[in-house]
Design a protein around this motif. Structure first.
Motif, PDB file in Angstrom:
ATOM      1  N   LYS A 332       0.928  -1.259  -0.011  1.00 62.43           N
ATOM      2  CA  LYS A 332       0.046   0.181   0.056  1.00 62.43           C
ATOM      3  C   LYS A 332       0.899   1.383   0.007  1.00 62.43           C
ATOM      4  O   LYS A 332       0.366   2.406   0.065  1.00 62.43           O
ATOM      5  CB  LYS A 332      -0.864   0.060   1.255  1.00 62.43           C
ATOM      6  N   ALA A 333       2.180   1.015  -0.143  1.00 61.05           N
ATOM      7  CA  ALA A 333       3.142   2.036  -0.031  1.00 61.05           C
ATOM      8  C   ALA A 333       2.889   3.248  -1.092  1.00 61.05           C
ATOM      9  O   ALA A 333       2.532   2.940  -2.407  1.00 61.05           O
ATOM     10  CB  ALA A 333       4.495   1.748   0.300  1.00 61.05           C
ATOM     11  N   LEU A 334       3.289   4.506  -0.953  1.00 64.26           N
ATOM     12  CA  LEU A 334       3.374   5.420  -2.034  1.00 64.26           C
ATOM     13  C   LEU A 334       4.681   5.302  -2.692  1.00 64.26           C
ATOM     14  O   LEU A 334       5.633   4.931  -2.440  1.00 64.26           O
ATOM     15  CB  LEU A 334       3.381   6.910  -1.193  1.00 64.26           C
ATOM     16  N   THR A 335       4.218   5.318  -4.223  1.00 63.71           N
ATOM     17  CA  THR A 335       5.426   5.147  -5.204  1.00 63.71           C
ATOM     18  C   THR A 335       5.652   6.410  -6.087  1.00 63.71           C
ATOM     19  O   THR A 335       4.914   7.229  -6.010  1.00 63.71           O
ATOM     20  CB  THR A 335       5.292   3.939  -6.080  1.00 63.71           C
ATOM     21  N   GLY A 336       6.519   6.340  -6.684  1.00 66.13           N
ATOM     22  CA  GLY A 336       6.943   7.570  -7.616  1.00 66.13           C
ATOM     23  C   GLY A 336       6.404   6.953  -8.741  1.00 66.13           C
ATOM     24  O   GLY A 336       6.867   7.514 -10.214  1.00 66.13           O
ATOM     25  N   GLY A 337       5.424   6.231  -8.982  1.00 65.19           N
ATOM     26  CA  GLY A 337       4.848   5.533 -10.283  1.00 65.19           C
ATOM     27  C   GLY A 337       4.108   6.953 -10.964  1.00 65.19           C
ATOM     28  O   GLY A 337       3.515   7.769 -10.266  1.00 65.19           O
ATOM     29  N   ARG A 345       5.448   3.343 -18.639  1.00 65.59           N
ATOM     30  CA  ARG A 345       6.263   2.771 -19.652  1.00 65.59           C
ATOM     31  C   ARG A 345       6.947   3.827 -20.684  1.00 65.59           C
ATOM     32  O   ARG A 345       8.344   3.738 -20.798  1.00 65.59           O
ATOM     33  CB  ARG A 345       5.410   1.664 -20.732  1.00 65.59           C
ATOM     34  N   LYS A 346       6.394   5.024 -20.508  1.00 65.58           N
ATOM     35  CA  LYS A 346       6.702   5.847 -21.494  1.00 65.58           C
ATOM     36  C   LYS A 346       7.778   6.796 -20.615  1.00 65.58           C
ATOM     37  O   LYS A 346       8.973   7.117 -21.376  1.00 65.58           O
ATOM     38  CB  LYS A 346       5.722   6.568 -22.198  1.00 65.58           C
ATOM     39  N   LEU A 347       7.310   7.385 -19.848  1.00 64.47           N
ATOM     40  CA  LEU A 347       8.141   8.423 -19.030  1.00 64.47           C
ATOM     41  C   LEU A 347       8.917   7.805 -17.991  1.00 64.47           C
ATOM     42  O   LEU A 347       9.898   8.276 -17.455  1.00 64.47           O
ATOM     43  CB  LEU A 347       7.154   9.463 -18.238  1.00 64.47           C
ATOM     44  N   GLY A 348       8.840   6.485 -17.349  1.00 68.51           N
ATOM     45  CA  GLY A 348       9.324   6.009 -16.446  1.00 68.51           C
ATOM     46  C   GLY A 348       8.921   6.387 -15.198  1.00 68.51           C
ATOM     47  O   GLY A 348       8.283   7.431 -14.998  1.00 68.51           O
ATOM     48  N   GLY A 349       9.319   5.723 -14.186  1.00 67.83           N
ATOM     49  CA  GLY A 349       8.878   5.905 -12.797  1.00 67.83           C
ATOM     50  C   GLY A 349       9.754   7.036 -12.106  1.00 67.83           C
ATOM     51  O   GLY A 349      10.782   7.402 -12.611  1.00 67.83           O
ATOM     52  N   CYS A 377      13.504   1.354 -13.237  1.00 67.35           N
ATOM     53  CA  CYS A 377      12.420   2.332 -13.035  1.00 67.35           C
ATOM     54  C   CYS A 377      12.355   3.516 -13.778  1.00 67.35           C
ATOM     55  O   CYS A 377      11.296   3.749 -14.372  1.00 67.35           O
ATOM     56  CB  CYS A 377      12.471   2.652 -11.464  1.00 67.35           C
ATOM     57  N   ARG A 378      13.427   4.320 -13.880  1.00 67.77           N
ATOM     58  CA  ARG A 378      13.350   5.336 -14.674  1.00 67.77           C
ATOM     59  C   ARG A 378      13.093   4.890 -16.031  1.00 67.77           C
ATOM     60  O   ARG A 378      12.628   5.869 -16.936  1.00 67.77           O
ATOM     61  CB  ARG A 378      15.054   5.857 -14.546  1.00 67.77           C
ATOM     62  N   GLY A 379      13.699   3.927 -16.662  1.00 76.18           N
ATOM     63  CA  GLY A 379      13.493   3.565 -18.062  1.00 76.18           C
ATOM     64  C   GLY A 379      12.071   3.018 -18.630  1.00 76.18           C
ATOM     65  O   GLY A 379      11.840   2.762 -19.647  1.00 76.18           O
TER      66      GLY A 379
END
Ligand code: TRP
Ligand code: SF4
Length: 420
Positions: A332-337, A345-349, A377-379
């Motif tokens: 349930k944690a907050l992500t940088g998604g 998929r396009k911008l990355g996390g 993640c970034r990719g």
């Protein structure tokens, strides 16, 4: 002002460093052999006087590592960070001191002595399970006469305006809370008492909120000394804080000396003068404390973002959580998604805004894994659902193993000297 008992939301670390004179840690890295992961990853972002500790580690000189834990709630991943720092320095040759701040918890959080004892034991089991050596010094503040006596003496050097300026105390502040500050100074200087072999560099790993205590203790460590040194051309001007009769001893040291009524000027190699004066001070009954060093780590974010709060169990992972419960919290944690899978998929996390990535950084992944995770993640090569599953697995395995080790530690407590 930083209030160590009430840390607000966002912390501006750069401002903190500038305003209070905390030095950046990063430039020291190259001088540390095999630095701890929290150092390499910038989680430990600042320090005071850590050069002293590097010198002790690299040249195998005696030093100590000391930190304290307030037993107001069960230890969580934030405390584990401090425990890992203590154990790391312990492995590097530092004598370890662990204080359970039951007096502070009693005075500030109104917990009963039974409760602080019970919770305090869970911290002790945890740090033993994490690898603390058996010759370490573990104690509850309330059971440590040396800490309390030292705190009282240090208290002679502190007045009300100073406490007001450092901690923002006001007319409502209780005497016990004020005393908790000099008790903590007593904790920090304990490793340097004669009983433990006398003055030695001591590093105190803490979160940035504890810096007011360090500033105060560093000040006190010199104010309580007999001799005060002031640099002059070719040496030091030495004054006595405890009466000019002490100055007579200085003429007997092997330095060129000019003796005045109120001070003595000593000429020679500065570090040599310092160490001779320290010896002299000890001989005539002073403390000769070395100002304590410190490292500062970032706070860990609450699992839902914002602050971790002991009154909100879903905001942190306790070392005593059932692994499956802890796993659910991670899910349930907050992500940088991003808002949608397609967008991600396009911008990355954005790992820098992701609590899961923070868990990876501080506790769960080694260097290589972390690097790969950041890239993926970034990719946009991994999405948060899958990623959280991995984090959940890691947390569950970690907790299961730690809890086994803590149980085992319980049977080994008698190998440690615990003042309680
Ligand atoms: N005040 C610290 C906290 O709230 C606990 C503490 C007590 C401490 N004594 C200490 C920390 C000495 C460092 C050194 O977490
Ligand atoms: Fe965080 Fe993982 Fe999502 Fe990246 S993929 S934002 S690291 S949860």
């Amino acid at each position: 002002m930083i209030d160590p008992w009430d840390v607000g939301g966002e912390i501006d670390y750069a401002k903190l460093m500038k305003e209070f004179g905390i030095e950046p840690f990063q430039p020291l890295l190259e001088r540390i052999e095999d630095p701890m992961h929290l150092m390499k990853r910038g989680v430990i972002f600042g320090h005071r006087d850590y050069e002293r500790i590097i010198d002790a580690i690299n040249n195998h000189k005696p030093f100590a590592v000391m930190s304290g834990f307030m037993p107001s709630g069960l230890p969580h991943f934030g405390h584990k960070m401090t425990m890992d720092e203590i154990v790391w320095h312990n492995r590097k040759g530092g004598m370890a001191f662990v204080g359970i701040a039951d007096m502070e918890a009693h005075a500030v959080r109104n917990l009963s002595w039974e409760k602080t004892r019970e919770i305090g034991m869970s911290y002790i089991k945890a740090i033993i399970a994490l690898g603390l050596e058996t010759n370490s010094v573990i104690y509850f503040q309330s059971s440590n006469e040396r800490v309390k006596d030292l705190a009282f003496e240090l208290g002679e050097e502190v007045n009300w305006s100073e406490l007001k300026a450092i901690y923002g105390f006001d007319g409502e502040t209780t005497l016990a809370k004020m005393f908790a500050t000099s008790i903590q100074a007593g904790d920090i200087l304990l490793p340097q008492l004669k009983f433990y072999g006398g003055p030695k560099p001591t590093v105190v790993p803490v979160g940035a909120d504890q810096d007011p205590h360090l500033r105060l203790t560093r000040d006190l460590s010199s104010r309580i000394s007999i001799f005060a040194l002031e640099e002059i051309d070719g040496g030091y001007r030495v004054r006595s804080r405890k009466g000019n009769s002490f100055l007579t001893h200085l003429g007997n040291l092997d330095f060129d000396a000019k003796i005045y009524d109120e001070h003595v000027d000593l000429f020679g190699e500065k570090s040599e003068i310092e160490s001779k004066i320290r010896e002299l001070e000890l001989e005539i009954g002073g403390y000769a404390f070395i100002p304590p060093s410190s490292t500062y780590h970032r706070f860990i974010t609450g699992l839902q973002g914002g602050k971790m709060s002991s009154s909100k169990p879903e905001s942190f992972i306790s070392l005593f959580d059932k692994p499956s419960e802890a796993g659910k919290k991670v899910m349930k944690a907050l992500t940088g998604g991003r808002a949608t899978a397609e967008e991600q998929r396009k911008l990355g996390g954005q790992p820098e805004r992701c609590v899961v990535f923070e868990l990876y950084t501080i506790h769960l992944l080694d260097d290589k894994e972390l690097e790969r995770m950041e890239r993926d993640c970034r990719g946009g090569a991994i999405l948060c659902g899958e990623c959280k599953k991995l984090a959940t697995e890691r947390v569950e395995i970690f907790l299961k193993e730690l809890q086994e080790r803590m149980e085992e530690a319980e049977g080994r407590l008698d190998m440690y000297t615990i003042l309680m």
